[in-house]
Design a protein around this motif. Structure first.
Motif, short mmCIF file in Angstrom:
data_model
loop_
_atom_site.label_atom_id
_atom_site.label_comp_id
_atom_site.label_asym_id
_atom_site.label_seq_id
_atom_site.Cartn_x
_atom_site.Cartn_y
_atom_site.Cartn_z
N ASN A 1 41.38 45.05 -1.42
CA ASN A 1 41.45 46.21 -2.30
C ASN A 1 40.51 47.33 -1.89
OD1 ASN A 1 43.35 45.03 -4.06
ND2 ASN A 1 41.73 43.78 -4.95
N THR A 2 40.10 47.35 -0.63
CA THR A 2 39.16 48.35 -0.17
C THR A 2 39.85 49.34 0.75
OG1 THR A 2 37.38 46.74 -0.28
CG2 THR A 2 36.96 48.69 1.01
N HIS A 3 39.58 50.62 0.50
CA HIS A 3 40.09 51.68 1.36
C HIS A 3 38.91 52.33 2.05
CE1 HIS A 3 42.58 54.93 2.78
NE2 HIS A 3 41.68 55.78 2.34
N GLN A 4 38.97 52.41 3.38
CA GLN A 4 37.85 52.96 4.13
C GLN A 4 38.32 54.15 4.95
OE1 GLN A 4 35.85 50.09 6.50
NE2 GLN A 4 34.18 51.44 7.02
N SER A 5 37.64 55.28 4.78
CA SER A 5 37.91 56.45 5.59
C SER A 5 36.68 56.73 6.44
CB SER A 5 38.25 57.65 4.70
OG SER A 5 37.13 58.00 3.93
N CYS A 6 36.63 57.88 7.07
CA CYS A 6 35.52 58.16 7.99
C CYS A 6 34.17 58.19 7.29
CB CYS A 6 35.75 59.48 8.71
SG CYS A 6 35.79 60.90 7.61
N CYS A 7 34.12 58.64 6.04
CA CYS A 7 32.84 58.82 5.36
C CYS A 7 32.66 57.91 4.14
CB CYS A 7 32.69 60.26 4.89
SG CYS A 7 32.91 61.44 6.21
N VAL A 8 33.75 57.47 3.54
CA VAL A 8 33.68 56.83 2.23
C VAL A 8 34.42 55.49 2.24
CG1 VAL A 8 34.26 57.10 -0.21
CG2 VAL A 8 33.63 59.10 1.13
N THR A 9 33.85 54.52 1.56
CA THR A 9 34.53 53.26 1.30
C THR A 9 34.72 53.16 -0.21
OG1 THR A 9 33.48 52.21 3.20
CG2 THR A 9 34.40 50.76 1.53
N SER A 10 35.96 52.94 -0.64
CA SER A 10 36.22 52.89 -2.08
C SER A 10 37.25 51.82 -2.39
CB SER A 10 36.71 54.25 -2.58
OG SER A 10 37.93 54.57 -1.96
N ASP A 11 37.34 51.51 -3.67
CA ASP A 11 38.30 50.53 -4.15
C ASP A 11 39.65 51.23 -4.31
OD1 ASP A 11 39.59 48.38 -5.25
OD2 ASP A 11 38.40 48.31 -7.09
N GLU A 12 40.69 50.67 -3.73
CA GLU A 12 42.02 51.29 -3.78
C GLU A 12 42.53 51.43 -5.21
OE1 GLU A 12 44.86 49.35 -1.30
OE2 GLU A 12 43.87 50.01 0.54
N ARG A 13 42.25 50.44 -6.05
CA ARG A 13 42.73 50.50 -7.43
C ARG A 13 42.08 51.65 -8.19
NH1 ARG A 13 41.06 44.45 -8.35
NH2 ARG A 13 39.33 45.42 -7.26
N ALA A 14 40.78 51.86 -7.98
CA ALA A 14 40.08 52.97 -8.65
C ALA A 14 40.59 54.31 -8.12
CB ALA A 14 38.58 52.85 -8.44
N LEU A 15 40.80 54.40 -6.82
CA LEU A 15 41.30 55.62 -6.21
C LEU A 15 42.68 55.98 -6.77
CD1 LEU A 15 40.68 57.74 -4.03
CD2 LEU A 15 41.85 56.25 -2.40
N GLU A 16 43.55 54.99 -6.87
CA GLU A 16 44.89 55.21 -7.42
C GLU A 16 44.81 55.66 -8.88
OE1 GLU A 16 49.02 52.72 -8.27
OE2 GLU A 16 47.36 51.75 -7.20
#
Length: 112
Positions: free
Chosen positions: A48-63
């Motif tokens: 459930n983790t989404h990682q971009s160049c600068c930020v790591t976040s929870d995909e469920r929270a992002l959605e």
């Protein structure tokens, strides 16, 4: 008289060596179970983790935040149009959008 020390048990001055193989197999099984559990926990975290160049976040929270932002924007736009428009047919169309958006966003009531 019984005394125990690691793998040696003294009974009436006779030393009995415990089965070291059995203990090592049990230890290996337990170690394997712990490792499998740790791997499952790590997989669940990464799933459930989404990682971009600068930020790591929870995909469920992002959605959730993206959907909430879009719904809030549509709601504000529709409410402003209801206030600004004088024609009742166009006003009703935007009221329908407001009511539909609120109906989607708010949970339905439940009897407990």
């Amino acid at each position: 008289m019984m005394q125990s020390s690691n793998s040696i048990v003294c009974v009436d001055n006779k030393e009995l060596v415990l089965d070291a193989k059995q203990h090592s197999q049990e230890f290996k099984k337990r170690l394997e179970q712990e490792m499998l559990h740790k791997m499952e926990v790590e997989d669940a975290k990464l799933e459930n983790t989404h990682q971009s160049c600068c930020v790591t976040s929870d995909e469920r929270a992002l959605e959730f935040f993206l959907k909430s932002g879009v719904m809030f924007s549509v709601l504000v736009f529709s409410m402003l149009q209801v206030i600004a428009i004088n024609d009742s047919s166009e006003r009703n169309a935007f009221l329908n959008v407001v009511v539909s958006t609120l109906g989607t966003f708010l949970p339905s009531p439940k009897i407990k």
